[in-house]
Design a protein around this motif. Structure first.
Motif, mmCIF file in Angstrom:
data_model
loop_
_atom_site.group_PDB
_atom_site.id
_atom_site.type_symbol
_atom_site.label_atom_id
_atom_site.label_comp_id
_atom_site.label_asym_id
_atom_site.label_seq_id
_atom_site.Cartn_x
_atom_site.Cartn_y
_atom_site.Cartn_z
ATOM 1 N N THR A 1 0.677 -1.151 -0.186
ATOM 2 C CA THR A 1 -0.083 0.151 0.092
ATOM 3 C C THR A 1 0.833 1.329 0.120
ATOM 4 O O THR A 1 0.462 2.314 -0.663
ATOM 5 C CB THR A 1 -1.039 -0.071 1.323
ATOM 6 O OG1 THR A 1 -0.361 -0.275 2.572
ATOM 7 C CG2 THR A 1 -1.828 -1.127 1.318
ATOM 8 N N LEU B 1 0.606 4.294 -3.156
ATOM 9 C CA LEU B 1 0.440 5.746 -2.775
ATOM 10 C C LEU B 1 1.185 6.404 -3.356
ATOM 11 O O LEU B 1 1.441 7.830 -3.463
ATOM 12 C CB LEU B 1 0.218 5.854 -1.458
ATOM 13 C CG LEU B 1 -1.208 5.222 -0.874
ATOM 14 C CD1 LEU B 1 -1.493 5.604 0.707
ATOM 15 C CD2 LEU B 1 -2.307 5.683 -1.813
ATOM 16 N N ILE C 1 -14.922 4.735 4.125
ATOM 17 C CA ILE C 1 -14.768 4.702 2.818
ATOM 18 C C ILE C 1 -16.093 3.756 2.066
ATOM 19 O O ILE C 1 -16.332 3.950 0.812
ATOM 20 C CB ILE C 1 -13.359 3.589 2.342
ATOM 21 C CG1 ILE C 1 -13.253 3.456 0.728
ATOM 22 C CG2 ILE C 1 -13.410 2.229 3.028
ATOM 23 C CD1 ILE C 1 -13.018 4.723 0.041
ATOM 24 N N LEU D 1 -8.115 0.823 -1.081
ATOM 25 C CA LEU D 1 -6.994 2.059 -1.116
ATOM 26 C C LEU D 1 -7.335 2.472 -2.478
ATOM 27 O O LEU D 1 -7.135 3.835 -2.518
ATOM 28 C CB LEU D 1 -5.856 1.420 -0.830
ATOM 29 C CG LEU D 1 -4.553 2.767 -0.552
ATOM 30 C CD1 LEU D 1 -4.914 3.455 0.527
ATOM 31 C CD2 LEU D 1 -3.343 2.122 -0.183
ATOM 32 N N PRO E 1 -10.347 5.360 -3.281
ATOM 33 C CA PRO E 1 -10.237 6.843 -2.962
ATOM 34 C C PRO E 1 -9.086 7.548 -3.745
ATOM 35 O O PRO E 1 -9.581 8.771 -3.958
ATOM 36 C CB PRO E 1 -10.134 6.715 -1.638
ATOM 37 C CG PRO E 1 -9.743 5.538 -1.061
ATOM 38 C CD PRO E 1 -10.232 4.613 -2.030
ATOM 39 N N GLN E 2 -8.350 6.721 -4.117
ATOM 40 C CA GLN E 2 -7.110 7.701 -4.715
ATOM 41 C C GLN E 2 -7.455 7.857 -6.051
ATOM 42 O O GLN E 2 -7.169 9.081 -6.708
ATOM 43 C CB GLN E 2 -5.937 6.414 -4.782
ATOM 44 C CG GLN E 2 -4.659 7.051 -5.240
ATOM 45 C CD GLN E 2 -3.496 6.190 -5.550
ATOM 46 O OE1 GLN E 2 -3.759 4.838 -5.699
ATOM 47 N NE2 GLN E 2 -2.347 6.477 -5.436
ATOM 48 N N ARG E 3 -8.105 6.733 -6.734
ATOM 49 C CA ARG E 3 -8.722 7.058 -8.171
ATOM 50 C C ARG E 3 -9.829 8.136 -8.268
ATOM 51 O O ARG E 3 -9.985 8.800 -9.065
ATOM 52 C CB ARG E 3 -9.308 5.809 -8.741
ATOM 53 C CG ARG E 3 -8.502 4.829 -9.448
ATOM 54 C CD ARG E 3 -7.944 5.280 -10.905
ATOM 55 N NE ARG E 3 -7.089 4.568 -11.538
ATOM 56 C CZ ARG E 3 -7.583 3.775 -12.513
ATOM 57 N NH1 ARG E 3 -9.160 3.753 -12.655
ATOM 58 N NH2 ARG E 3 -6.904 2.821 -13.272
ATOM 59 N N ASN F 1 -9.674 11.885 -3.627
ATOM 60 C CA ASN F 1 -9.941 12.080 -2.535
ATOM 61 C C ASN F 1 -8.762 11.729 -1.421
ATOM 62 O O ASN F 1 -8.512 10.812 -0.866
ATOM 63 C CB ASN F 1 -11.202 11.289 -1.831
ATOM 64 C CG ASN F 1 -11.922 12.267 -0.386
ATOM 65 O OD1 ASN F 1 -11.091 12.437 0.178
ATOM 66 N ND2 ASN F 1 -13.180 12.235 -0.497
ATOM 67 N N GLU F 2 -7.796 12.942 -1.387
ATOM 68 C CA GLU F 2 -6.603 12.535 -0.728
ATOM 69 C C GLU F 2 -6.514 12.282 0.878
ATOM 70 O O GLU F 2 -6.132 11.542 1.421
ATOM 71 C CB GLU F 2 -5.565 13.607 -0.896
ATOM 72 C CG GLU F 2 -5.135 13.752 -2.559
ATOM 73 C CD GLU F 2 -3.995 14.745 -2.561
ATOM 74 O OE1 GLU F 2 -3.941 15.536 -1.504
ATOM 75 O OE2 GLU F 2 -3.660 14.799 -3.670
ATOM 76 N N THR G 1 -7.884 8.752 1.518
ATOM 77 C CA THR G 1 -7.169 7.931 0.889
ATOM 78 C C THR G 1 -6.093 7.752 2.291
ATOM 79 O O THR G 1 -5.634 6.569 2.613
ATOM 80 C CB THR G 1 -6.352 8.292 -0.455
ATOM 81 O OG1 THR G 1 -7.221 8.419 -1.309
ATOM 82 C CG2 THR G 1 -5.077 7.526 -0.622
#
Length: 735
Positions: free
Chosen positions: A141, A145, A208, A318, A321-323, A326-327, A330
């Motif tokens: 992970t 990121l 999430i 994970l 939210p990254q895609r 939304n930091e 994430t």
């Protein structure tokens, strides 16, 4: 994408926050003299929910559908029996100062150091893959990121990230879990930190899940309607071969894991301050597990709808939210996954380090004199053990982790730990089980596990010839690792679990029936089966009143010499002062035999907390000596106990005279011999009961003395308060 330095700062800030929470909690408990609320105890137990549950459940659901619920269903079902199983473990911990599962089993089976070594090795080999799973989850992970999702992370960067995570885990484990030598001293701060981590990872999953279901999409109906028909079919069914068999296997593994995983045993048993807290655990854990899995299907569906790479299904939680850009969410999910991994690593590494130093290192130090001085540095040795365990786990994650899904890697560990089931149930409920049976059963079960599950994994890595899987050794088909004894067609985990546990149980039964147990082991077996709580044990009483003729000073020197072998001088003096105070013998010059036995018993309990019950008992037998008169006096005490068995004079005389009685005729009287053997067995059974009663009575007397000391202290404090109030009133009156 995040800069690596950003994530490192986030992790360090999070760890600092947890350390502050733990320090504050310990300070509050120390100053107020209170125990933690049972809700904290119940939440900390959810260290059970690791990165497997946090990340792997969604990945498992994308390929196996509803099968992801099987393991937790088994765990919840197993916890229904906590009042029968876990409560007995807690009582045994209190009575025998148990520090780990290896300690419990070795104590039950005649305080066998050899059995403790076997159990410790099983845990080390079985838990290392599971710790590797947590490290792999954090490293993966972290890499996701800090690198583009379309690009494979640089191998050198992954090695750097892995080394950094391992170092942080080592520091975290030492700070929270291995700061003291005695693991039976409750880690109130660690428990609070684990409870906070449990809440944080649950909050991250709920956040999430809510974001995906109700913000990215318009509820579950909208989300599921976007799936392809084949995806819907796979997600809402048991999409595996032989679903009933796989479900039952996962169910059984979950049921056994809540009692046999070292971290669960430590939290539920060693850290327990009151057995009345168990209902809290039984109520909170199912609720927590249900909320933990609430959004598994929506998250799996969202990952499929967003066309995320299926080979990264374990990271959907994970990646979503990254895609979505939304930091903050994430980062929250990353910290939640980090919490899930670190909580497991801290407690598991702590328990493994304790077992390793007590049962692998300490016997070597006792045997080889040049390194015997290290016995005074056991705490530092445990720190080294933490480092070695985490480094070996990291190496395992590099070698084997790349070829395994998270769930498969976890299942391998659970099947290994399940080998303790027969000997554990026998220890708690079957007095006929003995050390020989435990050795045979565990050895057979673990060897079969390695042959049927670990060997195929190594073959797939290219370490051995593939012909072993297809043809078997020497072309013997019924010895194929995944079709042992002709059991072909079963899933690999099911096959390994069935074969290993079957031979394990068979070996345990045969060994217990074929090899006799010693008198001491039979006594311990009865104590384990009939264990009582401290309150129940206090209801029985025995008269005392032995003469005080044993000089205290030589016994103190003897105990100091023994303790100084394993403890530093300051700790030794502190322990002896505390024992003298607790037993109220500080100002005595001479002791009675019962007081001496209590003193030695308490010294053994102190040592057991540091080096394990079996090793402590062996140390006392080696270093403590009784004079001829003391040995006779001790026999008198046991004779007095025998009178409490309510044996008639005829029975006692008959038992004592058996070995002196001759046979009047030359023909053997088989019937009379059978009768004599039956009577001897009955008397031995009564003696075993009284030995059990004596051990429980020792604990009762000690608890009474502790309570008396507390009341004296409270009385003195009240007198001081009254005097201060009186002086103040006098001062006010003069003014």
């Amino acid at each position: 994408m995040f800069a690596p330095s950003t994530l490192i700062i986030v992790i360090l800030c999070y760890m600092t926050l947890l350390f502050g929470i733990a320090h504050w909690s310990e300070k509050q408990v120390r100053e107020q003299g209170l125990t933690l609320h049972p809700l904290v105890y119940a939440l900390a137990f959810n260290v059970y929910s690791t990165s497997w549950a946090f990340y792997g459940a969604v990945g498992f659901a994308t390929s196996a559908g509803l099968m992801f619920m099987a393991f937790d269903s088994g765990a919840i079902f197993g916890l229904m029996f906590a009042l029968l199983i876990m409560r007995k473990m807690i009582r045994l911990k209190e009575n025998f100062r148990i520090t780990s599962i290896a300690d419990l089993l070795s104590t039950r089976y005649d305080r066998s150091l050899g059995l403790a070594v076997v159990v410790t090795l099983i845990f080390l080999i079985g838990i290392l893959p599971y710790i590797a799973l947590q490290l792999k989850a954090v490293i993966t992970t972290f890499a996701l990121l800090t690198t583009d999702i379309q690009l494979a992370p640089d191998a050198l960067q992954q090695r750097f990230i892995g080394g950094l995570v391992v170092v942080l885990m080592i520091l975290f484990t030492v700070m929270f879990g291995v700061r003291r030598l005695d693991p039976t001293e409750r880690h109130q701060g660690m428990m609070t930190a684990l409870a906070v981590e449990s809440l944080l990872k649950l909050m991250a999953l709920l956040a999430i899940g809510f974001f995906v279901t109700f913000i990215l999409y318009d509820g579950t109906d909208d989300l599921f309607s976007r799936l392809q028909p084949d995806q819907q079919q796979r997600l809402f069914s048991f999409s595996v071969d032989q679903p009933a068999t796989v479900w039952l296997t996962s169910f059984l593994l979950g049921m056994m894991s809540v009692y046999l995983l070292p971290r669960q045993f430590h939290i539920a048993v060693v850290e327990n301050s009151n057995e009345k807290h168990l209902p809290w655990l039984m109520a909170v854990m199912p609720l927590y597990a249900g909320l933990n899995k609430l959004f598994v299907l929506p998250l799996a569906a969202a990952g499929l709808v967003m066309a995320l790479p299926l080979d990264q299904a374990d990271s959907f939680v994970l990646l979503i939210p990254q895609r979505s850009g939304n930091e903050m969410l994430t980062l929250l999910v990353f910290i939640g996954g980090f919490s899930a991994a670190t909580a497991m690593v801290i407690v598991s590494t702590m328990t493994l380090a304790t077992m390793s130093t007590n049962y692998l290192l300490l016997p070597l130090l006792e045997t080889f004199r040049p390194v015997a001085f290290l016995r005074r540095y056991l705490l530092q040795c445990r720190w080294v053990a933490v480092v070695l365990i985490l480094l070996c786990s990291y190496l395992f994650s590099i070698i084997l982790g790349q070829s395994q899904m998270l769930v498969a890697l976890g299942s391998m560990s659970f099947v290994a730990i399940s080998q303790l089931t027969p000997v554990m149930l026998g220890a708690l409920y079957w007095p006929r089980g003995n050390r020989a049976g435990a050795f045979i059963g565990l050895s057979l079960g673990f060897l079969v596990w390695g042959y049927t599950l670990m060997l195929p994994a190594l073959i797939n890595l290219g370490w051995f010839s593939p012909s072993l899987l297809s043809e078997g050794p020497a072309a013997i088909s019924w010895l194929r690792p995944q079709a042992l004894f002709g059991l072909d067609g079963l899933p690999a985990v099911t096959h390994s679990l069935f074969c290993s546990l079957s031979l394990n149980l068979l070996g345990y039964l045969i060994g217990s029936f074929c090899f006799p147990a010693s008198d001491s082991e039979r006594s311990l077996a009865l104590q384990f089966v009939r264990v009582q709580s401290t309150r129940e044990a206090a209801e029985s009483a025995r008269p005392s009143g032995l003469r005080e003729y044993i000089a205290l000073a030589p016994k103190l020197i003897e105990a100091k010499t023994l303790l100084s072998i394993y403890l530093n001088p300051v700790k030794t003096a502190e322990v002896l002062n505390q024992l003298l105070e607790d037993l109220q013998i500080r100002h005595k010059k001479r002791l009675s035999m019962i007081e001496l036995v209590e003193f030695h018993w308490m010294v053994e309990k102190v040592l057991a907390g540091s080096i394990g019950a079996a090793a402590a008992h062996h140390a006392l037998e080696t270093h403590i000596r009784y004079s001829e008169r003391e040995a006779i006096e001790l026999k008198i005490v046991y004779d007095h106990i025998l009178s409490e068995l309510q044996c008639t004079p005829e029975e006692t005389a008959h038992f004592s005279g058996q070995r002196h009685r001759g046979n009047g005729d030359n023909k053997p009287d088989i019937e009379r011999e059978r009768q004599h053997q039956s009577e001897i067995l009955q008397l031995q059974h009564r003696i075993d009961e009284l030995e059990d009663k004596l051990d429980l009575e020792r604990d009762r007397v000690f608890q009474q003395r502790i309570e008396l000391q507390r009341l004296k202290t409270q009385k003195a404090s009240l007198i001081e308060q009254l005097q201060a109030q009186h002086d103040k009133q006098q001062q006010d009156r003069w003014q």
